[in-house]
Write an enzyme that holds these catalytic residues in place. Structure first.
Site, PDB file in Angstrom:
ATOM      1  CG  ASP A 167      -2.068   0.941   1.128  1.00 40.08           C
ATOM      2  OD1 ASP A 167      -2.282   1.485   0.025  1.00 40.08           O
ATOM      3  OD2 ASP A 167      -2.757   1.156   2.136  1.00 40.08           O
TER       4      ASP A 167
ATOM      5  N   GLY B 119       0.223   5.301  -4.665  1.00 42.69           N
ATOM      6  CA  GLY B 119      -0.389   6.544  -5.120  1.00 42.69           C
ATOM      7  C   GLY B 119       0.017   7.739  -4.277  1.00 42.69           C
TER       8      GLY B 119
ATOM      9  CD1 TRP C 158       7.222   6.835  -1.970  1.00 41.46           C
ATOM     10  CD2 TRP C 158       7.084   7.106  -4.192  1.00 41.46           C
ATOM     11  NE1 TRP C 158       8.502   6.899  -2.455  1.00 41.46           N
ATOM     12  CE2 TRP C 158       8.452   7.068  -3.808  1.00 41.46           C
ATOM     13  CE3 TRP C 158       6.762   7.267  -5.534  1.00 41.46           C
ATOM     14  CZ2 TRP C 158       9.482   7.183  -4.740  1.00 41.46           C
ATOM     15  CZ3 TRP C 158       7.791   7.395  -6.464  1.00 41.46           C
ATOM     16  CH2 TRP C 158       9.123   7.348  -6.064  1.00 41.46           C
TER      17      TRP C 158
ATOM     18  CG  HIS D 101       0.464   2.134  -9.487  1.00 43.84           C
ATOM     19  ND1 HIS D 101       0.123   1.577  -8.276  1.00 43.84           N
ATOM     20  CD2 HIS D 101      -0.590   2.907  -9.863  1.00 43.84           C
ATOM     21  CE1 HIS D 101      -1.099   1.989  -7.934  1.00 43.84           C
ATOM     22  NE2 HIS D 101      -1.542   2.788  -8.877  1.00 43.84           N
TER      23      HIS D 101
ATOM     24  CD1 TRP E 290     -11.857  -6.332 -10.451  1.00 42.23           C
ATOM     25  CD2 TRP E 290     -11.064  -5.287 -12.244  1.00 42.23           C
ATOM     26  NE1 TRP E 290     -11.050  -7.212 -11.114  1.00 42.23           N
ATOM     27  CE2 TRP E 290     -10.556  -6.606 -12.232  1.00 42.23           C
ATOM     28  CE3 TRP E 290     -10.699  -4.434 -13.287  1.00 42.23           C
ATOM     29  CZ2 TRP E 290      -9.697  -7.091 -13.220  1.00 42.23           C
ATOM     30  CZ3 TRP E 290      -9.846  -4.906 -14.276  1.00 42.23           C
ATOM     31  CH2 TRP E 290      -9.352  -6.222 -14.240  1.00 42.23           C
TER      32      TRP E 290
ATOM     33  CG  LEU F 101      10.159 -16.912  -3.105  1.00 46.34           C
ATOM     34  CD1 LEU F 101       9.847 -16.988  -1.609  1.00 46.34           C
ATOM     35  CD2 LEU F 101      10.672 -15.516  -3.457  1.00 46.34           C
TER      36      LEU F 101
END
Length: 236
Positions: free
Chosen positions: A10, A13, A15, A27, A59, A121
């Site tokens: 989170d 945006g 940032w 992003h 969405w 991993l």
């Protein structure tokens, strides 16, 4: 060290907005933190990592932002999958993938197929995912089996539900991290995180690095995990 780390990524945006940039800039910057997190898990021997990249609720975001995110997914798949494969990382996508464009679904499946045999991993990317959706699709699968006569209602227990949820082949997340300052789980891995240790930080996702991840793991290591037992029982 935790066996499985789950992260809500989170703050992309915010940032970007703090730097006078569009949300899409955040992003893109967040992809660096994804790479740092994967590298940290590989280096520390953490066998499973699940990242919340795009929720079922996302969405409802502006169409232009969704478009940017989808393009970023495509580019990241083209750029990163070979590197993941080289580093013995198994890639898997969980969520309702039917809403995504066919070309993006195809790239996801190609990445999964290429890395299916890797063992260092297990990297799970939750896209179009919601914890309630996960439980509902498990319940639907059980209902269909009962209707078909392959399962008795009395056989529907926690183990049966778990076996039909996403990530049923992995241990439940030991450590749940959320960046960006919010302190809620936001419909992420509701079934799987019943006993996860929660770690919240104000650091925005693009600023996450190995030092923060180490701090979260050290905090986790200091906690006593009782799973309903007493401290005396755990100590014995």
């Amino acid at each position: 060290m935790p066996r499985h780390v789950a992260i809500i990524m989170d703050g992309n945006g915010r940032w970007a907005q703090r730097r006078g940039k569009p949300r899409s800039f955040g992003h893109r910057a967040g992809q660096k933190a994804v790479r740092a997190t994967v590298e940290f898990c590989l280096r520390e021997g953490i066998p499973a990592l699940t990242l919340f990249a795009f929720s079922s609720e996302n969405w409802r975001r502006p169409a232009d932002e969704i478009g940017v995110l989808m393009e970023l997914f495509l580019r990241a798949l083209d750029r990163e999958v070979k590197t993941l494969h080289k580093n013995n990382v198994r890639l898997r996508f969980i969520g309702d993938l039917d809403a995504f464009q066919p070309r993006l679904r195809d790239r996801m499946r190609q990445g999964e197929a290429l890395t299916a045999g890797n063992t260092a991993l297990a990297l799970n990317i939750a896209v179009g995912y919601g914890g309630r959706w996960d439980i509902a699709q498990a319940a639907r699968a059980l209902a269909e089996e009962v209707k078909a006569g392959r399962l008795e209602p009395s056989q529907v227990d926690e183990a049966a539900v778990h076996a039909r949820t996403a990530l049923s082949d992995l241990p439940a997340p030991d450590l749940f991290i959320r960046t960006g300052g919010e302190q809620r789980i936001s419909n992420f891995l509701l079934w799987q995180c019943a006993y996860s240790e929660l770690y919240f930080t104000d650091v925005l996702w693009p600023d996450v690095d190995a030092a923060l991840l180490r701090e979260a793991c050290d905090d986790y290591a200091r906690r006593e995990r009782r799973f309903g037992l007493t401290s005396a029982q755990v100590a014995s």
